[in-house]
Design an enzyme around this catalytic site. Structure first.
Site, mmCIF file in Angstrom:
data_model
loop_
_atom_site.group_PDB
_atom_site.id
_atom_site.type_symbol
_atom_site.label_atom_id
_atom_site.label_comp_id
_atom_site.label_asym_id
_atom_site.label_seq_id
_atom_site.Cartn_x
_atom_site.Cartn_y
_atom_site.Cartn_z
ATOM 1 N N GLY A 209 36.637 43.965 37.213
ATOM 2 C CA GLY A 209 35.761 44.001 38.367
ATOM 3 C C GLY A 209 34.206 43.531 37.812
ATOM 4 O O GLY A 209 34.361 43.609 36.930
ATOM 5 N N PRO A 210 33.215 42.987 39.018
ATOM 6 C CA PRO A 210 32.169 42.414 37.739
ATOM 7 C C PRO A 210 31.303 43.935 37.749
ATOM 8 O O PRO A 210 31.464 45.365 38.048
ATOM 9 C CB PRO A 210 31.321 42.243 39.097
ATOM 10 C CG PRO A 210 32.350 42.013 40.571
ATOM 11 C CD PRO A 210 33.411 42.322 40.635
ATOM 12 N N GLY A 214 31.396 50.548 40.269
ATOM 13 C CA GLY A 214 31.630 51.160 39.993
ATOM 14 C C GLY A 214 33.073 51.689 39.673
ATOM 15 O O GLY A 214 33.571 52.445 39.679
ATOM 16 N N LYS A 215 33.642 50.577 37.849
ATOM 17 C CA LYS A 215 34.910 51.421 37.875
ATOM 18 C C LYS A 215 34.962 52.683 36.543
ATOM 19 O O LYS A 215 35.668 53.496 37.187
ATOM 20 C CB LYS A 215 35.228 50.164 36.343
ATOM 21 C CG LYS A 215 34.970 48.931 37.851
ATOM 22 C CD LYS A 215 35.424 47.525 36.499
ATOM 23 C CE LYS A 215 34.525 46.990 35.590
ATOM 24 N NZ LYS A 215 33.173 46.508 36.531
ATOM 25 N N GLU A 431 7.600 27.138 51.883
ATOM 26 C CA GLU A 431 7.803 28.037 52.684
ATOM 27 C C GLU A 431 8.315 27.058 53.349
ATOM 28 O O GLU A 431 9.585 27.860 54.614
ATOM 29 C CB GLU A 431 7.816 29.544 52.215
ATOM 30 C CG GLU A 431 7.193 29.787 51.600
ATOM 31 C CD GLU A 431 8.497 29.725 50.073
ATOM 32 O OE1 GLU A 431 9.597 30.329 50.818
ATOM 33 O OE2 GLU A 431 8.383 29.922 49.121
HETATM 34 P P1 ADP Z 1 30.998 49.917 36.571
HETATM 35 O O1 ADP Z 1 31.877 49.106 37.465
HETATM 36 O O2 ADP Z 1 30.001 48.845 35.340
HETATM 37 O O3 ADP Z 1 31.225 50.506 35.647
HETATM 38 P P2 ADP Z 1 29.737 52.082 37.029
HETATM 39 O O4 ADP Z 1 30.588 52.608 38.226
HETATM 40 O O5 ADP Z 1 29.116 52.518 35.889
HETATM 41 O O6 ADP Z 1 29.553 50.480 37.071
HETATM 42 O O7 ADP Z 1 28.729 52.469 38.564
HETATM 43 C C1 ADP Z 1 27.689 52.121 37.971
HETATM 44 C C2 ADP Z 1 26.456 52.927 39.221
HETATM 45 O O8 ADP Z 1 26.952 52.179 40.483
HETATM 46 C C3 ADP Z 1 27.243 54.638 39.572
HETATM 47 O O9 ADP Z 1 26.793 55.592 38.782
HETATM 48 C C4 ADP Z 1 27.182 54.166 41.010
HETATM 49 O O10 ADP Z 1 25.847 55.284 41.066
HETATM 50 C C5 ADP Z 1 26.764 53.550 41.741
HETATM 51 N N1 ADP Z 1 27.965 52.215 42.509
HETATM 52 C C6 ADP Z 1 28.945 51.728 42.039
HETATM 53 N N2 ADP Z 1 29.964 51.442 42.829
HETATM 54 C C7 ADP Z 1 29.542 52.035 43.560
HETATM 55 C C8 ADP Z 1 30.223 52.548 44.858
HETATM 56 N N3 ADP Z 1 31.653 52.204 45.379
HETATM 57 N N4 ADP Z 1 30.084 53.615 45.896
HETATM 58 C C9 ADP Z 1 28.446 55.070 45.355
HETATM 59 N N5 ADP Z 1 28.308 54.397 44.226
HETATM 60 C C10 ADP Z 1 28.326 53.071 43.543
HETATM 61 ZN ZN ZN Z 2 11.459 26.196 47.069
#
Ligand code: ADP
Ligand code: ZN
Ligand code: MG
Length: 608
Positions: A209-210, A214-215, A431
C-alpha cells in the site's frame, strides 16, 4: 558506503592486544612468580642453613643444588637454589653429618611443565576473551549499534506482546487487512483447529500500500496481539558492505525463528532486498545473494511449524516474481488509502490521544481530507493540538482541526506577507472565478471555503471544494467539470483585467494531468476508444506514468489533451461572462473578508 568502517579492524586489533598481553605476562609476571617460589641464594647461605639444620630435602643437579628448608618462620616450605662450588667434592662428607636430610627431587615435575603452560598461555587467553567480550559489549552499547563482533547476526528486534504496546484497536479502518492478519494470529494460537480440517496457512503475507497507510503499524499490532515472539527487521538492514553478509543474516534470522517457533518474522520495506533480479552484468551481487538466501529459507521450513513471515512494501511491482509465487508470500494484503469511514475512524483514534473540546464533527474533517493517508490524518490531529497550544487554549476544537487541514494541504498562513492591493484584487477575482465555475456546473463538488490569505506553500489563495459523500469513481462529466473549474481562475483574470498572471501555474498543471489521464488511461476520448496509452509505474509512490505508444500517437494524444483543456477553458469563460455581476459582487466581498465560507458564497450567489 565509502564511509563505513570495516568491522574487521577491531577484530585484528583485539587479537594483537591479546598477544601483547600474553607476552608481557610471560616476560614480566611469570619470572616473578617463579622467582618468588624458588629463591636463588649464595653458596655461603646454603652452608649456613645446612649447619643450622634447616635443610630438609636436597637435590643435587649437575651444576646446582636445589633444596628446601623446613624450620623457617613461614609455614610453607621455601625452595632455594644455589650454584656448585669448587669445594663440592667435600659436599658428600658434609651432608653425611646431617642424617635428617632426605634426597630426591625437590621441585615437582609439573611445576615447570603443565601448570606453567596452563598459567602462562591458557589462562591469559581465557582472560582476554572474557575481557574482550566485556569491552565490546560495553562499546557497542555506547554506540547504540549492534554488536560489532556479531558478523552475520540478523539483529532482528524481538518483540513480545507487552513490548510493542500496539493492538488492533490502534489501527483504525483497514478492516480487510486486519481480518487477514487476525487469521494468522489465530492460527498461531491454536494450530490444531486448522490441522483438523487440513487447511494450510500461508507461509507469508505481504502488506502492500501507499506510504503512511499503517503497514508498519499493523505489523506492530500483530506483535501485540499474537503473544508469540515477533522478529522485526528492515530490509535495508540485510544489505551490508560485505558480500555474503546479508545472506548470513537471513540464515541467522530464520534459524532463530525456527528455534522460537511459533513466531512471526516481519521484514519491513522488503523491496530493499526483494527487487527483481536482472541478468545485467554488474548488478548488485550482495542483494541478489541475500534474496536467493531468503527464497531458499522460505522454501526450507515447513509451514506447519508455525513460522509466519510478514513483509511490507510500497513498491510491490518491483519485487522479484519468485518472491511472490504461492508457497512464499502467497497472500497479499492490500493496505489502501482510507475511505471516508476509515478517515473518520483514524481521526477518532488519534483525537482520543489529545484533549478535545466538546463535540467535534469528524465527518466534516474527514470529508475535507479525501485522499489523505493515516499518517497525514495523525499529523492533522497533532497540528490541531499544536495550534490549540499556540492559541493558549486548553483543548482542541473543530476550528483547530479545520485550520490544520489547510495547514497540511497548503502550508501555514503567512500573516505578515505584504501583497499589493492590486494583486490582492487579482487573487480575489481568480479564486471567485474558480468557485463560480464550480458552482454553476452540475458535476462539481460544492465550494467549502474560499480564502485569499497567502500560505507558506506559495499559494496566494485557494478555493476548497469538499465532496458531500465518498467518491470512488470519477465520471467523464465530473472530470471535464473539474478541468473547467481549474481554468476558471485564469478565465476570470482574462475577462476582468484583460491580462494574465503566473498565478495559474498550479491550475494548469493539474488540469493537464487530468486531461492527459482521461485520454491515455481512462479511455475517455473519442479518438482512442479503450486503448491504453500509458502504464503507471509505481502506483503507490509517485504514480508516474510512461507512454507506451508510438511517437505519432503521442503527438495525437497531445492534440487531444489540448483540445479538451481548450474546450473547458472556453466553457469557463462562458460561465463567468454570464455571471459577471455575481463575479464582481463576490470578488468584492472576498477582498473585504479575506476568507469566506461556502454558505456565505452560496447565499450571495443565490440572491439573484
Ligand atoms: P507505513 O504504511 O508507511 O508503514 P506506518 O504504519 O508507519 O505507515 O504509519 C505511520 C503512522 O500513521 C502510524 O504511526 C499512525 O500514527 C498513523 N496511521 C497510519 N494508518 C493508521 C490507521 N489505519 N489507524 C491509525 N493510525 C494510523
Ligand atoms: Zn487557481
Ligand atoms: Mg512502514
Amino acid at each position: 558506503m565509502d564511509n563505513v568502517k570495516p568491522p574487521k579492524k577491531p577484530l585484528i586489533f583485539y587479537y594483537i592486544l591479546a598477544m601483547v598481553a600474553i607476552l608481557l605476562l610471560n616476560m614480566l609476571v611469570m619470572p616473578m612468580v617463579s622467582r618468588a617460589s624458588v629463591q636463588e641464594v649464595p653458596y655461603s647461605q646454603f652452608l649456613q642453613q645446612l649447619q643450622e639444620g634447616a635443610v630438609g630435602q636436597i637435590e643435587i643437579q649437575e651444576d646446582r643444588i636445589v633444596y628446601v628448608t623446613l624450620k623457617t618462620e613461614e609455614k610453607r616450605p621455601m625452595f632455594f637454589v644455589t650454584g656448585m662450588m669448587e669445594d663440592s667434592n667435600r659436599l658428600a662428607q658434609r651432608l653425611e653429618q646431617y642424617p635428617d636430610i632426605t634426597y630426591g627431587k625437590v621441585i615437582p615435575q609439573r611445576e615447570n611443565t603443565f601448570l606453567n603452560a596452563l598459567l602462562s598461555w591458557v589462562f591469559p587467553i581465557v582472560l582476554m576473551v572474557v575481557l574482550g567480550q566485556v569491552i565490546m559489549r560495553s562499546l557497542s552499547k555506547k554506540m547504540g549499534g549492534p554488536n560489532a563482533m556479531s558478523f552475520g547476526k540478523s539483529n532482528a528486534k524481538v518483540y513480545v506482546a507487552a513490548q510493542s504496546g500496539k493492538t488492533f484497536q490502534d489501527v483504525a479502518g483497514q478492516d480487510e487487512a486486519k481480518d487477514a492478519l487476525k487469521e494468522i494470529v489465530d492460527f498461531l494460537h491454536n494450530p490444531q483447529k486448522y490441522k483438523d480440517i487440513g487447511a494450510r496457512l500461508p507461509k507469508g503475507a505481504l502488506l502492500v500500500g501507499p506510504p503512511g497507510t499503517g503497514k508498519t503499524l499493523l505489523a506492530q499490532a500483530v506483535a501485540g496481539e499474537a503473544n508469540v515472539p515477533f522478529f522485526s527487521i528492515s530490509g535495508s538492514e540485510f544489505v551490508e558492505m560485505f558480500v555474503g553478509m546479508g545472506a548470513a543474516r537471513v540464515r541467522d534470522l530464520f534459524k532463530q525463528a525456527s528455534d522460537k517457533a511459533p513466531c512471526i518474522v516481519f521484514i519491513d520495506e522488503i523491496d530493499a532486498i526483494g527487487k527483481k533480479r536482472d541478468g545485467n552484468m554488474g548488478g548488485n551481487d550482495e542483494r541478489e545473494q541475500t534474496l536467493n538466501q531468503l527464497l531458499t529459507e522460505m522454501d526450507g521450513f515447513d509451514g506447519g511449524k508455525g513460522v509466519v513471515i510478514l513483509a511490507a512494501t510500497n513498491r510491490p511491482e518491483s519485487l522479484d516474481k519468485a518472491l511472490l509465487r504461492p508457497g512464499r508470500f502467497d497472500r497479499r494484503v492490500p493496505v489502501e488509502l482510507p475511505d471516508l469511514a476509515g478517515r473518520v475512524a483514524i481521526l477518532k483514534v488519534h483525537a482520543a490521544k489529545v484533549k478535545t473540546d466538546g463535540e467535534i464533527d469528524f465527518d466534516a474533517v474527514a470529508r475535507a481530507t479525501s485522499g489523505a493517508s493515516g499518517a497525514e490524518l495523525a499529523n492533522i490531529v497533532n497540528e490541531g493540538a499544536l495550534a490549540a497550544v499556540r492559541a493558549g487554549r486548553p483543548a482542541v476544537t473543530q476550528r483547530d482541526l479545520e485550520e490544520s487541514v489547510e495547514t497540511v494541504i497548503a502550508g501555514y498562513q503567512r500573516k505578515g506577507a505584504v501583497i499589493s492591493p492590486r494583486e490582492k484584487l487579482i487573487v480575489s477575482y481568480h479564486e471567485i472565478g474558480h468557485a463560480l465555475v464550480a458552482a454553476m456546473q452540475k458535476h462539481s463538488a460544492p465550494v467549502h471555503k474560499i480564502t485569499i490569505i497567502p500560505r507558506t506553500s506559495g499559494a496566494l489563495g485557494y478555493t476548497m471544494q469538499v465532496e458531500e459523500g465518498e467518491k470512488v469513481l470519477m465520471s467523464r462529466e465530473e472530470a471535464l467539470d473539474k478541468i473547467a473549474t481549474l481554468t476558471g481562475g485564469r478565465a476570470a483574470e482574462e475577462l476582468i483585467f484583460d491580462s494574465i498572471t503566473t498565478g495559474a501555474s498550479n491550475d494548469i498543471e493539474q488540469a493537464t494531468k487530468i486531461a492527459r489521464a482521461m485520454v491515455t488511461r481512462y479511455g475517455m476520448s473519442d479518438d482512442f476508444d479503450m486503448m491504453a496509452l500509458e502504464t503507471v509505474n509505481n502506483q503507490y509512490l509517485s504514480g508516474d506514468a510512461a507512454l507506451i505508444c508510438s511517437a505519432e500517437t503521442a503527438s495525437r494524444v497531445d492534440a487531444e489533451v489540448l483540445r479538451t483543456i481548450r474546450e473547458a477553458h472556453e466553457k469557463a469563460r462562458g460561465i463567468l461572462r454570464e455571471n459577471m455581476e455575481k463575479l464582481h459582487e463576490l470578488a468584492k466581498f472576498l477582498l473585504e473578508r479575506e476568507t469566506i465560507t461556502g454558505e456565505e458564497f452560496m447565499e450571495i450567489l443565490g440572491a439573484r
